[in-house]
Structure formats: C-alpha cells, structure tokens
Design an enzyme around this catalytic site. Sequence first.
Site, mmCIF file in Angstrom:
data_model
loop_
_atom_site.group_PDB
_atom_site.id
_atom_site.type_symbol
_atom_site.label_atom_id
_atom_site.label_comp_id
_atom_site.label_asym_id
_atom_site.label_seq_id
_atom_site.Cartn_x
_atom_site.Cartn_y
_atom_site.Cartn_z
ATOM 1 N N CYS A 70 0.731 -1.293 -0.078
ATOM 2 C CA CYS A 70 0.070 0.067 0.286
ATOM 3 C C CYS A 70 0.718 1.220 0.158
ATOM 4 O O CYS A 70 0.586 2.355 -0.741
ATOM 5 C CB CYS A 70 -0.958 -0.016 1.198
ATOM 6 S SG CYS A 70 -0.107 -0.355 2.636
ATOM 7 N N HIS A 125 -1.548 6.835 5.299
ATOM 8 C CA HIS A 125 -0.568 5.709 5.173
ATOM 9 C C HIS A 125 0.658 6.108 4.506
ATOM 10 O O HIS A 125 1.286 5.597 3.864
ATOM 11 C CB HIS A 125 -0.937 4.385 4.730
ATOM 12 C CG HIS A 125 -0.040 3.561 5.339
ATOM 13 N ND1 HIS A 125 -0.247 2.043 5.011
ATOM 14 C CD2 HIS A 125 1.166 3.433 6.397
ATOM 15 C CE1 HIS A 125 0.871 1.319 5.879
ATOM 16 N NE2 HIS A 125 1.633 2.108 6.613
#
Length: 502
Positions: A70, A125
């Site tokens: 990710c 993130h």
Amino acid sequence: MKFLFLFIAVFLTMNAFSQEKPNVILICADDLGYGDLSCYGATKIHTPNLDRLASTGLRLTNGHSTSATCTPSRYAMMTGNYPWRRKGTGILPGDAALIIPTGQKNLPLVFKGAGYATGIIGKWHLGLGTQVEKDWNNEIKPGPNEVGFDYSFIFPATADRVPTVFLQNHSVVALDKNDPIAVDYKHKIGTDPTGKEHPELLKMKSSPGQGHDNTIVNGIGRIGYMSGGQTARWADEELSYTFLSQAQGFIEEHKTKPFFLYLALTEPHVPRMPGTQFKDKSGLGARGDAILQMDWVVGEVMRRVQALGIAKNTLIIFTSDNGPVLDDGYQDEAVTRLNGHTPAGLLRGGKYSALEGGTRMPFIVNWPARIKPGVSNALVSQIDLVRSMSALLGQQLPATLARDSEDMLAALLGKDKSGRRTLVLQGGPLSVISEGWKYITPGAGPAYDKLVGIETGNSPSAQLYNLKNDMAEKDNLAEKYPEKVKELAALLERIKNQRNDH
C-alpha cells in the site's frame, strides 16, 4: 448597455469553462483483488453498485498499481514517481514521517492549480510530521494539507496499526488533553493490555507470527503500542460510516464548483469488522462482508452525486492499492469460508507478490459527459493519474517532476485501446511489462509465503510471460526466448538508471 452585454458574455464564458471542468472523485480500496467484484467475474459475491459504475463507464482490464503493497503504490499515485527510486517508501509504521515532498507538484496540487477544492478522506499511510517522534496531542504537520489537500480527514496509517484515531486536518479528533496519546513501535508503553498477554480479551484473535498482538483497541490487537487517547479511539465498525459521512459532506459543500476528492477506503484490509447490517451477509466470512460494505459505500457516494444533479460532469475513478490477501494478521474466517471465491480471479499471486495478482487491479473510470460505456485492455497505471489529470485540466508539469507518470488521458477516456508500452512493477523482485511481455527479475526468498498463503513470484531464475496469451502466468517462456529475456532485462536496467531527482 454595451458594458452590460460584455459582462454577461464574460460571465457566461467563465461559467461554461467552469462547467467543462469535471468534479473528480478518486476512490481507492485497500487490498481488493482483481477477482473480488462481480463485474470482474466474481460469482460468489455480488457488488451491484460497482457493477453499475462499470457498466455505465469504462472497465479497464489491464490497469495496475505500481506496487503490491500500500504505501509504495499510494506514493506513486500521489507523486507520479516510482517508489523504488526512493528509500523509505516501503510499508510505513503508524508513526512514520511524511514521505511526500512538500512544495512539489503532485496529484492534489495539479487540481489546486486548476482552481479545484481538494480533499482527502480515509486511509493516508504516507507519514506525518518531520520525524518519527511526534506529539500526537498538538498540531501534527506537515501532512495531507501541506501537500495539496484543502481538507483532510484521515487515519494515519492502517486500521491494524496504532494510533487508532482520526485526524481532521492537523489535529486528533475528540482528544482529551488530560489523557494524552503516546505511541511506540519498539517498546510497550502504558498499561493497556496487549493481545499477546491477554488473548482472552480479544473479540478477534490474531494470526500467529504476524505481529498483530500488541495494544488492544476495541477488542482487537494492533501492530504497535499506544497509551492514552481513550475518547479519541475509534470503533472499527464505525470507520466506513464515518468516512462516508465526511465524503458526502465534502461533496455537498463543494457541489457548485469543481472539486477533487480522494476517498481512500479501508475495505477489505484487516481488521475486518463491518457494520451490523453487513455481518454474515456475504457467506464468505468477514472479508466478503467488508467487500459488500465497500460496495455500499461507493453506491451511497454515487447516489449523493446523482441527487445533487452533478453526476453527468463528475469523473469517478475506482481502483485498489494492491492485490488481495486472506490471512493478513487475524483469524476472521476469510480462509475457512472462502467458498470457492477467487479474490485474484484467474491471476496468480496477490498482495506482496511480483505476479499479476499483486498489481493488476479493478480499474473503473466513469464520466457520463465524456466516456462511453465499454471495456478496454489498455495498459495503464495509477502512477499515470498525475500527468493524465494535468492534461485534462491544461496544467503544465515540468519534465523534472512526475517523471515516471505518462499522459494516459486518451486511454482513461476509452479513446486509446493500447495505453502504455512499458511499465515497471514492484512486488518483491522488480518486473517490467513491455508490449505484452512481462519479465520478472530473479529473486531470493521463498516462492510461497506460508504466513499469508500467497505465491511471491520469487525465483532464482528469470521468468518471462506473454500476458496477451497467458494472463495467468502459467507458462514461463524464459528458456524458450532467451533473447527476449536479455532485451527486457536491459530495458529494466535502463529505466532503473534514469535519473529521478525527487
């Protein structure tokens, strides 16, 4: 009177120009596989809202993230640069520093340059602040606001990592200053029980060996240790509802002028704790239920856009950050109740993998005003959004920025059925796709990751696949075509050695 007519003419021209600019909603799922949607062939689960988005738009069958995890894929999508060119772009802990350069043109700044309101809601993130040690009890910056988002409502990393809190712009939501937050990824802090020490307190057990047994929040062990912030901690079951409400509010607020919304969903990433209305509805365990919830959220966004009368000129892009994984830290029946479902479809691999299942994503583009319904096998990547949106909005990008991004606007609009000639992918070993051929570099490590149950793509020898005839990568042609292996290996080296100062 002359001046009145002139004013009206200028006003109408400006209004017409503003109407030509589409609203853009980029929706990114988390760990969703190529075979997880019924519009991509799933038969054990039904995703009616995304099916409708696909049937009335363009369904891309050769759309990729740059990476099989990710943080790097999101970095590429925001910056237009391959993440493997820069150190520190691997999967980040929850307390990492910001890795997106500030003051440098990127995806949200392309929109801001064209006069758009910009917002991010959901998973970030990509780090916060300038260093790992940060004070979570005061303003935390730089972050999304400093790289181009006017409004930000996020959680810092992933739902399985501390701190399990929402941040609105620079501040933790609902923080009690008398109960300050502290975070540590190396040493236990505070008195909160951990999943390792008190498994009897867990409502979802962690899988052995994956590190999801630190501080317990909402009955679930997390990666990392956290103390304080009791009133600010989320309940996992409320995440998607909160993000949906925020997204609907942002769309409503900016309905009269062009906006860019990056909606970064948490489904079907672990821990999978969907709301009550979706629990046990899929027949596939918590992961399937989370996919149903994700589809519902997308449907609610579509309905709000329709209700506001802005659907025709709203460009919706739906994709996922990387491939699927079943057991990624928790025992949630994703494996035992798979029921014949194939999350990656006919592809090999998944999250963490160099094989196609790691990076070939659901990729749907819907814009009623400009895109005719259809299916395209054009090779495109999320990294291309920076230059493609720049082209759409007439924004000039210097050659020194977003160097790995290509203008794929024609492919995204369904006008070009070929797309990129070359794309480098990252999933353990690097690989390169060129005109339908895929070369995976030799790599050390196991060919199969037992912890997550995924083929990694690692092999001590080169791999060569003809994706036009063998999308499932069943037939390694490296020995049959050694010259093609040399050609693609040399191509990859040339791309790797290109300067990319960012």
